[in-house]
Enzyme design. Structure first.
Site, PDB file in Angstrom:
ATOM      1  N   SER A   1       0.928  -1.292  -0.004  1.00 30.04           N
ATOM      2  CA  SER A   1       0.122   0.009   0.092  1.00 30.04           C
ATOM      3  C   SER A   1       0.918   1.240  -0.018  1.00 30.04           C
ATOM      4  CB  SER A   1      -0.755   0.118   1.290  1.00 30.04           C
ATOM      5  OG  SER A   1      -1.491   1.342   1.437  1.00 30.04           O
TER       6      SER A   1
ATOM      7  N   SER B   1      -0.741   4.312   0.607  1.00 32.34           N
ATOM      8  CA  SER B   1      -1.475   5.125   1.378  1.00 32.34           C
ATOM      9  C   SER B   1      -0.623   5.699   2.466  1.00 32.34           C
ATOM     10  CB  SER B   1      -2.636   4.494   2.020  1.00 32.34           C
ATOM     11  OG  SER B   1      -3.506   4.112   0.848  1.00 32.34           O
TER      12      SER B   1
ATOM     13  N   LYS C   1     -13.399  -4.044   1.099  1.00 29.03           N
ATOM     14  CA  LYS C   1     -14.223  -3.157   0.855  1.00 29.03           C
ATOM     15  C   LYS C   1     -16.021  -3.371   1.138  1.00 29.03           C
ATOM     16  CE  LYS C   1     -11.234  -0.591  -2.279  1.00 29.03           C
ATOM     17  NZ  LYS C   1     -11.053   0.001  -3.694  1.00 29.03           N
TER      18      LYS C   1
ATOM     19  N   ASP D   1     -13.463   6.211  -4.935  1.00 30.70           N
ATOM     20  CA  ASP D   1     -12.639   5.993  -6.060  1.00 30.70           C
ATOM     21  C   ASP D   1     -13.196   6.481  -7.061  1.00 30.70           C
ATOM     22  OD1 ASP D   1     -10.660   4.369  -4.684  1.00 30.70           O
ATOM     23  OD2 ASP D   1     -11.928   2.372  -4.836  1.00 30.70           O
TER      24      ASP D   1
ATOM     25  N   GLY E   1     -17.024  -4.368 -12.341  1.00 33.65           N
ATOM     26  CA  GLY E   1     -16.517  -4.845 -10.924  1.00 33.65           C
ATOM     27  C   GLY E   1     -16.947  -3.378  -9.996  1.00 33.65           C
ATOM     28  N   GLY E   2     -16.272  -3.569  -8.920  1.00 34.02           N
ATOM     29  CA  GLY E   2     -16.289  -2.435  -8.014  1.00 34.02           C
ATOM     30  C   GLY E   2     -16.114  -1.264  -8.431  1.00 34.02           C
TER      31      GLY E   2
ATOM     32  N   ARG F   1     -16.648  -9.070 -19.767  1.00 32.51           N
ATOM     33  CA  ARG F   1     -16.608 -10.457 -20.143  1.00 32.51           C
ATOM     34  C   ARG F   1     -17.944 -11.010 -19.741  1.00 32.51           C
ATOM     35  NH1 ARG F   1     -11.514 -12.902 -17.089  1.00 32.51           N
ATOM     36  NH2 ARG F   1     -12.732 -12.568 -15.376  1.00 32.51           N
TER      37      ARG F   1
ATOM     38  N   GLY G   1      -3.499   4.611 -13.477  1.00 36.38           N
ATOM     39  CA  GLY G   1      -4.469   5.050 -12.299  1.00 36.38           C
ATOM     40  C   GLY G   1      -3.512   5.840 -11.330  1.00 36.38           C
TER      41      GLY G   1
HETATM   42  P1  NDP Z   1     -13.334  -6.264  -9.517  1.00 39.64           P
HETATM   43  O1  NDP Z   1     -12.421  -7.820  -9.035  1.00 39.64           O
HETATM   44  O2  NDP Z   1     -14.525  -5.857  -8.700  1.00 39.64           O
HETATM   45  O3  NDP Z   1     -13.918  -6.556 -10.881  1.00 39.64           O
HETATM   46  C1  NDP Z   1     -12.931  -7.136 -11.959  1.00 39.64           C
HETATM   47  C2  NDP Z   1     -13.345  -6.872 -13.345  1.00 39.64           C
HETATM   48  O4  NDP Z   1     -12.340  -7.193 -14.288  1.00 39.64           O
HETATM   49  C3  NDP Z   1     -14.554  -7.740 -13.654  1.00 39.64           C
HETATM   50  O5  NDP Z   1     -15.272  -6.903 -14.686  1.00 39.64           O
HETATM   51  C4  NDP Z   1     -13.988  -8.894 -14.622  1.00 39.64           C
HETATM   52  O6  NDP Z   1     -14.869  -9.304 -15.458  1.00 39.64           O
HETATM   53  C5  NDP Z   1     -12.888  -8.097 -15.210  1.00 39.64           C
HETATM   54  N1  NDP Z   1     -11.840  -8.978 -15.855  1.00 39.64           N
HETATM   55  C6  NDP Z   1     -10.845  -9.534 -14.778  1.00 39.64           C
HETATM   56  N2  NDP Z   1      -9.966 -10.440 -15.600  1.00 39.64           N
HETATM   57  C7  NDP Z   1     -10.051 -10.232 -16.953  1.00 39.64           C
HETATM   58  C8  NDP Z   1      -9.784 -10.583 -18.061  1.00 39.64           C
HETATM   59  N3  NDP Z   1      -8.584 -11.405 -18.374  1.00 39.64           N
HETATM   60  N4  NDP Z   1     -10.158 -10.147 -19.314  1.00 39.64           N
HETATM   61  C9  NDP Z   1     -11.290  -9.210 -19.338  1.00 39.64           C
HETATM   62  N5  NDP Z   1     -11.774  -8.890 -18.080  1.00 39.64           N
HETATM   63  C10 NDP Z   1     -11.196  -9.474 -16.822  1.00 39.64           C
HETATM   64  O7  NDP Z   1     -12.013  -5.289  -9.521  1.00 39.64           O
HETATM   65  P2  NDP Z   1     -12.240  -3.680  -9.099  1.00 39.64           P
HETATM   66  O8  NDP Z   1     -13.370  -3.262 -10.108  1.00 39.64           O
HETATM   67  O9  NDP Z   1     -12.065  -3.663  -7.691  1.00 39.64           O
HETATM   68  O10 NDP Z   1     -10.869  -3.057  -9.679  1.00 39.64           O
HETATM   69  C11 NDP Z   1     -10.434  -3.090 -11.082  1.00 39.64           C
HETATM   70  C12 NDP Z   1      -8.982  -2.595 -11.314  1.00 39.64           C
HETATM   71  O11 NDP Z   1      -9.213  -1.168 -11.117  1.00 39.64           O
HETATM   72  C13 NDP Z   1      -8.015  -3.226 -10.800  1.00 39.64           C
HETATM   73  O12 NDP Z   1      -6.981  -3.301 -11.504  1.00 39.64           O
HETATM   74  C14 NDP Z   1      -7.706  -2.285  -9.477  1.00 39.64           C
HETATM   75  O13 NDP Z   1      -6.270  -2.328  -9.315  1.00 39.64           O
HETATM   76  C15 NDP Z   1      -7.963  -0.988 -10.396  1.00 39.64           C
HETATM   77  N6  NDP Z   1      -8.237  -0.075  -9.310  1.00 39.64           N
HETATM   78  C16 NDP Z   1      -7.459   1.171  -9.158  1.00 39.64           C
HETATM   79  C17 NDP Z   1      -7.692   2.059  -8.211  1.00 39.64           C
HETATM   80  C18 NDP Z   1      -6.650   3.262  -8.134  1.00 39.64           C
HETATM   81  O14 NDP Z   1      -6.690   4.192  -7.318  1.00 39.64           O
HETATM   82  N7  NDP Z   1      -5.840   3.688  -9.182  1.00 39.64           N
HETATM   83  C19 NDP Z   1      -8.574   1.938  -6.968  1.00 39.64           C
HETATM   84  C20 NDP Z   1      -9.632   0.672  -7.375  1.00 39.64           C
HETATM   85  C21 NDP Z   1      -9.508  -0.058  -8.290  1.00 39.64           C
HETATM   86  P3  NDP Z   1     -16.073 -10.690 -15.037  1.00 39.64           P
HETATM   87  O15 NDP Z   1     -17.180  -9.913 -14.400  1.00 39.64           O
HETATM   88  O16 NDP Z   1     -16.282 -11.312 -16.347  1.00 39.64           O
HETATM   89  O17 NDP Z   1     -15.168 -11.410 -14.082  1.00 39.64           O
END
Ligand code: NDP
Length: 277
Positions: A15, A17, A66, A102, A129-130, A152, A243
């Site tokens: 982290s 932070s 979270k 975020d 995702g989140g 996906r 990011g």
């Molecule tokens: P989640 O685990 O909630 O969601 C992941 C998403 O990625 C899902 O939609 C999943 O699809 C998709 N996914 C995973 N692997 C693949 C792949 N190989 N090909 C296509 N789609 C894929 O993650 P978060 O939403 O929490 O985070 C997403 C990204 O954002 C991370 O990389 C995280 O590090 C980054 N992030 C950055 C922040 C910052 O401050 N810069 C803050 C928060 C997040 P499916 O639904 O089909 O499984």
């Protein structure tokens, strides 16, 4: 007396932070201590209870807690309710106030730091995702020409689009799609909010997804030129970003919420930026 804050996660060593908030405290002259807490899996509430009992004033929350923080909080801000997840908590006596910065951090980085207005632009977000969930309302508030979520698992993209339609006050066209349906549809701003970059994977994106002058933004940070950014570069995109600014801006939002003063993020972004090569 020095006020105590911390970030909780598992793992937590990686982290940034503490570095960010300590820098913010220095430039704003705030007397705080900011540490890392390794939360035991299945033991989030006990770890937070202990931090509060020792006088802790607030916490940032990172993976995988979270959703635990969402359940733990007593007062959820609209941003946390919409995201279904919490990334910052404030402790004032019994109540546990909770936010999710975020999404607002992402939009602030793009619009303010990178000078890329979303208003009137065609915006594509990859992933459902989140992070996408949290970014939905802040993005819609910018009034893009359209907002498309591609995932996906298509049903999750459709679900988020329906959620956004329910909550938005404006009339931004909002769609949830699969990747195959992106063929032939150009966008001005493309966000990679999948976690694919963490494992050096690339979502199945057509080259045609980038309009002339487009900006490509990978929410993942510190990984250099990810497969997503490499793909954008091959497709002719010149404005490539990761990011790191989002990370700094969500932290600045939390700091302002806790301390009543908003730090400038430029020095922290410069310090944490890993060159995109
Ligand atoms: P989640 O685990 O909630 O969601 C992941 C998403 O990625 C899902 O939609 C999943 O699809 C998709 N996914 C995973 N692997 C693949 C792949 N190989 N090909 C296509 N789609 C894929 O993650 P978060 O939403 O929490 O985070 C997403 C990204 O954002 C991370 O990389 C995280 O590090 C980054 N992030 C950055 C922040 C910052 O401050 N810069 C803050 C928060 C997040 P499916 O639904 O089909 O499984």
């Amino acid at each position: 007396m020095t006020d105590r804050y911390a970030v909780i996660g598992n793992p937590i060593e990686q982290s940034k932070s503490p570095l960010i908030h300590t820098a913010f405290a220095q430039v704003t002259g705030q007397d705080i201590e900011y540490t890392k807490v390794l939360g035991p899996l299945g033991g989030f509430a006990q770890a937070v209870d202990a931090f509060r009992a020792a006088g802790g004033r607030g916490m940032n929350v990172t993976a995988p807690f979270k959703l635990d923080a969402f359940a733990y909080a007593t007062d959820l801000a609209p941003s946390a309710q919409m995201a279904g997840a919490v990334n910052a908590m404030k402790f004032e006596g019994d109540p546990v106030y909770a936010e999710n910065f975020d999404g607002v951090g992402l939009v602030r980085d793009v619009v303010h730091n990178l000078g890329c207005a979303l208003r009137g632009r065609r915006v594509l977000v990859l992933g459902a995702g989140g992070a996408t969930r949290g970014a939905l309302l802040p993005m819609l508030a910018e009034q893009p020409a359209e907002l498309v979520i591609a995932n996906r698992t298509v049903a999750k993209a459709e679900e988020l689009a329906a959620l956004g339609r329910q909550h938005q006050s404006g009339q931004v066209p909002l769609q949830g799609l699969g990747y195959a349906q992106l063929l032939g549809r150009p966008f001005d701003v493309v966000f990679n909010a999948t976690s694919a970059s963490l494992t050096a994977e690339l979502p199945p994106l057509p080259d045609s997804v980038y309009a002339a002058g487009a900006l490509a933004y990978d929410l993942t940070y510190g990984k250099g030129l990810t497969p997503f950014l490499q793909h954008a570069q091959r497709a002719g995109v010149q404005r490539l970003h990761d990011g790191v600014g989002m990370l700094a801006e969500q932290a600045a939002e939390a700091f302002a919420w806790w301390r009543g003063v908003r730090p400038d993020t430029r020095a922290v972004i410069a310090q944490l930026t890993v060159p995109l090569v």
